[in-house]
Scaffold this motif. Sequence first.
Motif, PDB file in Angstrom:
ATOM      1  N   TYR A 236     -12.188  -0.232   2.517  1.00 13.28           N
ATOM      2  CA  TYR A 236     -11.470  -0.274   3.794  1.00 13.28           C
ATOM      3  C   TYR A 236     -12.340   0.090   4.981  1.00 13.28           C
ATOM      4  CZ  TYR A 236     -10.549   4.784   2.991  1.00 13.28           C
ATOM      5  OH  TYR A 236     -10.654   6.133   2.740  1.00 13.28           O
TER       6      TYR A 236
ATOM      7  N   GLY B  97      -6.363  -7.368   2.521  1.00 15.32           N
ATOM      8  CA  GLY B  97      -5.944  -7.069   3.886  1.00 15.32           C
ATOM      9  C   GLY B  97      -5.753  -8.375   4.640  1.00 15.32           C
TER      10      GLY B  97
ATOM     11  N   CYS C 121     -12.673  -1.500  -3.799  1.00 21.19           N
ATOM     12  CA  CYS C 121     -11.445  -1.302  -3.013  1.00 21.19           C
ATOM     13  C   CYS C 121     -10.661  -0.147  -3.610  1.00 21.19           C
ATOM     14  CB  CYS C 121     -10.598  -2.565  -3.008  1.00 21.19           C
ATOM     15  SG  CYS C 121      -8.979  -2.321  -2.225  1.00 21.19           S
TER      16      CYS C 121
ATOM     17  N   ARG D 269       0.838  -1.194   0.000  1.00 24.03           N
ATOM     18  CA  ARG D 269       0.000   0.000   0.000  1.00 24.03           C
ATOM     19  C   ARG D 269       0.875   1.246   0.000  1.00 24.03           C
ATOM     20  NH1 ARG D 269      -5.457  -2.155   1.472  1.00 24.03           N
ATOM     21  NH2 ARG D 269      -6.176  -0.062   1.216  1.00 24.03           N
TER      22      ARG D 269
ATOM     23  N   CYS E  51     -11.709  -4.656  15.616  1.00 24.84           N
ATOM     24  CA  CYS E  51     -11.587  -5.933  14.906  1.00 24.84           C
ATOM     25  C   CYS E  51     -10.639  -6.887  15.632  1.00 24.84           C
ATOM     26  CB  CYS E  51     -11.077  -5.681  13.492  1.00 24.84           C
ATOM     27  SG  CYS E  51     -12.074  -4.490  12.573  1.00 24.84           S
TER      28      CYS E  51
ATOM     29  N   HIS F 204     -18.553  -4.072  -4.117  1.00 22.58           N
ATOM     30  CA  HIS F 204     -17.490  -3.669  -3.193  1.00 22.58           C
ATOM     31  C   HIS F 204     -16.387  -3.019  -4.020  1.00 22.58           C
ATOM     32  CE1 HIS F 204     -14.870  -4.393   0.409  1.00 22.58           C
ATOM     33  NE2 HIS F 204     -13.935  -4.353  -0.514  1.00 22.58           N
TER      34      HIS F 204
ATOM     35  N   ARG G 231     -12.500 -11.790  -4.277  1.00 24.27           N
ATOM     36  CA  ARG G 231     -11.181 -11.919  -3.642  1.00 24.27           C
ATOM     37  C   ARG G 231     -11.204 -11.390  -2.206  1.00 24.27           C
ATOM     38  NH1 ARG G 231      -6.597  -7.737  -5.332  1.00 24.27           N
ATOM     39  NH2 ARG G 231      -6.113  -8.148  -3.159  1.00 24.27           N
TER      40      ARG G 231
ATOM     41  N   HIS H 230     -13.155 -13.521   4.502  1.00 25.47           N
ATOM     42  CA  HIS H 230     -14.071 -12.394   4.310  1.00 25.47           C
ATOM     43  C   HIS H 230     -14.548 -11.783   5.628  1.00 25.47           C
ATOM     44  CE1 HIS H 230     -14.159 -12.504  -0.012  1.00 25.47           C
ATOM     45  NE2 HIS H 230     -14.519 -13.772  -0.029  1.00 25.47           N
TER      46      HIS H 230
ATOM     47  N   TYR I 293      -6.659  -3.456  13.668  1.00 29.04           N
ATOM     48  CA  TYR I 293      -7.501  -2.861  12.624  1.00 29.04           C
ATOM     49  C   TYR I 293      -8.758  -2.330  13.286  1.00 29.04           C
ATOM     50  CZ  TYR I 293      -9.125  -2.055   7.860  1.00 29.04           C
ATOM     51  OH  TYR I 293      -9.526  -1.458   6.682  1.00 29.04           O
TER      52      TYR I 293
ATOM     53  N   ARG J 253     -18.875  -9.014   9.547  1.00 23.01           N
ATOM     54  CA  ARG J 253     -18.165  -7.835   9.047  1.00 23.01           C
ATOM     55  C   ARG J 253     -19.193  -6.760   8.715  1.00 23.01           C
ATOM     56  NH1 ARG J 253     -16.128  -8.589   3.759  1.00 23.01           N
ATOM     57  NH2 ARG J 253     -15.038  -6.636   3.962  1.00 23.01           N
TER      58      ARG J 253
ATOM     59  N   ALA K 264     -15.247  -3.030   7.973  1.00 20.39           N
ATOM     60  CA  ALA K 264     -14.453  -3.769   8.958  1.00 20.39           C
ATOM     61  C   ALA K 264     -14.835  -5.252   9.021  1.00 20.39           C
ATOM     62  CB  ALA K 264     -14.622  -3.131  10.332  1.00 20.39           C
ATOM     63  N   LYS K 265     -13.815  -6.104   8.905  1.00 24.25           N
ATOM     64  CA  LYS K 265     -14.013  -7.555   9.060  1.00 24.25           C
ATOM     65  C   LYS K 265     -13.713  -7.942  10.515  1.00 24.25           C
ATOM     66  CE  LYS K 265     -10.967  -8.681   5.627  1.00 24.25           C
ATOM     67  NZ  LYS K 265     -10.382  -9.528   4.526  1.00 24.25           N
ATOM     68  N   TYR K 266     -14.089  -9.161  10.890  1.00 27.79           N
ATOM     69  CA  TYR K 266     -13.762  -9.692  12.241  1.00 27.79           C
ATOM     70  C   TYR K 266     -14.169  -8.738  13.349  1.00 27.79           C
ATOM     71  CZ  TYR K 266     -10.537 -11.727   8.860  1.00 27.79           C
ATOM     72  OH  TYR K 266      -9.987 -12.277   7.728  1.00 27.79           O
TER      73      TYR K 266
HETATM   74  N1  LIG Z   1     -10.433  -6.252  10.111  1.00 29.87           N
HETATM   75  C1  LIG Z   1     -10.131  -5.898   8.848  1.00 29.87           C
HETATM   76  N2  LIG Z   1     -11.082  -5.388   8.071  1.00 29.87           N
HETATM   77  C2  LIG Z   1     -10.800  -5.040   6.796  1.00 29.87           C
HETATM   78  C3  LIG Z   1      -9.503  -5.168   6.267  1.00 29.87           C
HETATM   79  C4  LIG Z   1      -8.508  -5.722   7.104  1.00 29.87           C
HETATM   80  O1  LIG Z   1      -7.336  -5.896   6.725  1.00 29.87           O
HETATM   81  N3  LIG Z   1      -8.855  -6.078   8.400  1.00 29.87           N
HETATM   82  N4  LIG Z   1      -9.248  -4.758   4.963  1.00 29.87           N
HETATM   83  C5  LIG Z   1     -10.201  -3.813   4.351  1.00 29.87           C
HETATM   84  C6  LIG Z   1     -10.057  -3.650   2.911  1.00 29.87           C
HETATM   85  S1  LIG Z   1      -8.852  -2.591   2.364  1.00 29.87           S
HETATM   86  C7  LIG Z   1     -10.934  -4.200   2.023  1.00 29.87           C
HETATM   87  S2  LIG Z   1     -10.889  -3.865   0.356  1.00 29.87           S
HETATM   88  C8  LIG Z   1     -11.940  -5.174   2.490  1.00 29.87           C
HETATM   89  C9  LIG Z   1     -11.721  -6.499   1.791  1.00 29.87           C
HETATM   90  O2  LIG Z   1     -12.766  -7.386   2.124  1.00 29.87           O
HETATM   91  P1  LIG Z   1     -12.687  -8.858   1.590  1.00 29.87           P
HETATM   92  O3  LIG Z   1     -11.412  -9.471   2.121  1.00 29.87           O
HETATM   93  O4  LIG Z   1     -13.910  -9.545   2.100  1.00 29.87           O
HETATM   94  O5  LIG Z   1     -12.657  -8.792   0.091  1.00 29.87           O
HETATM   95  O6  LIG Z   1     -11.932  -5.377   3.888  1.00 29.87           O
HETATM   96  C10 LIG Z   1     -11.632  -4.232   4.649  1.00 29.87           C
HETATM   97  N5  LIG Z   1     -11.816  -4.547   6.038  1.00 29.87           N
END
Ligand SMILES: Nc1nc2c(c(=O)[nH]1)N[C@H]1C(S)=C(S)[C@@H](COP(=O)(O)O)O[C@H]1N2
Length: 243
Positions: free
Chosen positions: A205, A65, A118, A5, A153, A116, A62, A191, A162, A196, A208-210
């Motif tokens: 970005y 992160g 990015c 990045r 997260c 989505h 895809r 994912h 994150y 998320r 937020a995942k997790y």
């Molecule tokens: N916890 C967490 N959430 C995150 C990220 C991450 O690295 N950690 N990456 C972000 C980014 S830059 C993008 S583009 C998306 C990607 O989601 P995906 O992996 O389901 O495609 O999650 C976002 N949420």
Amino acid sequence: MITRRNALILGAGGLLAGCDRFTNDPWLLSAEDAHRFLQRSITGRAAKAREFRAEQRSPFFRTNGTANPNTPEYEALAAGRFADWRLKVDGLVARPLSLSLAQLQSMPQRAQITRHDCVEGWSAIGKWQGPRLETVLDLAGMRDTARYLVFHCADLLGGRPYYESIDLVDAFHPQTILAWALNDRYLSVGHGAPIRLRVERQLGYKHAKYVMRIEAVASLAGIGGGKGGFWEDVAGYEWYAGI
Ligand SMILES: Nc1nc2c(c(=O)[nH]1)N[C@H]1C(S)=C(S)[C@@H](COP(=O)(O)O)O[C@H]1N2
Ligand SMILES: [Mo]
């Protein structure tokens, strides 16, 4: 990951160089994006993101992160299929919550097929499902002083937790959901299992995942590096990443 990045941002000669779809100047936009820009200025932040038909979904979605938080705590939760995972909702709320995945799944659900986007320049269309964030926030009861929601997260990126944040306009937007399913299947670890954020009016970005904890706050100043999100802190990304 951070190196890639950084190379993109610092090496390419400026933030988002070449991505004219992110400019705010309507004269530099393609016809389609100019139309969307005008539409957006008329309808404002309550407008919905475009939704798609089932057959328009991308054959492959895809990950980006973190693809696995890989911490002992997360591994233990995943090994138990997240039966012991709890979503904490706290901060400036009347009733702090600790919600299981089953509880989130038993709430009214919303499903939406969205794109989505990015910031790195790729997109994918998928169907997301989960309760609206508003449903959860109504259970907790927002206090008058709350202005933002912070999503904490389970993963660290380059050693930093994150996190992301949104304001209450996006928190109560109809398409803002806590997704536990992608394309009718439980979220994969890649994912963001078990849930998320989907905040469809903003770039990837922000999603937020997790998510482990949602904290209602009056100010973002004391959180992380103070700019409201991981990428905002480390790379100067916009806090409001509208599309
Ligand atoms: N916890 C967490 N959430 C995150 C990220 C991450 O690295 N950690 N990456 C972000 C980014 S830059 C993008 S583009 C998306 C990607 O989601 P995906 O992996 O389901 O495609 O999650 C976002 N949420
Ligand atoms: Mo991204």
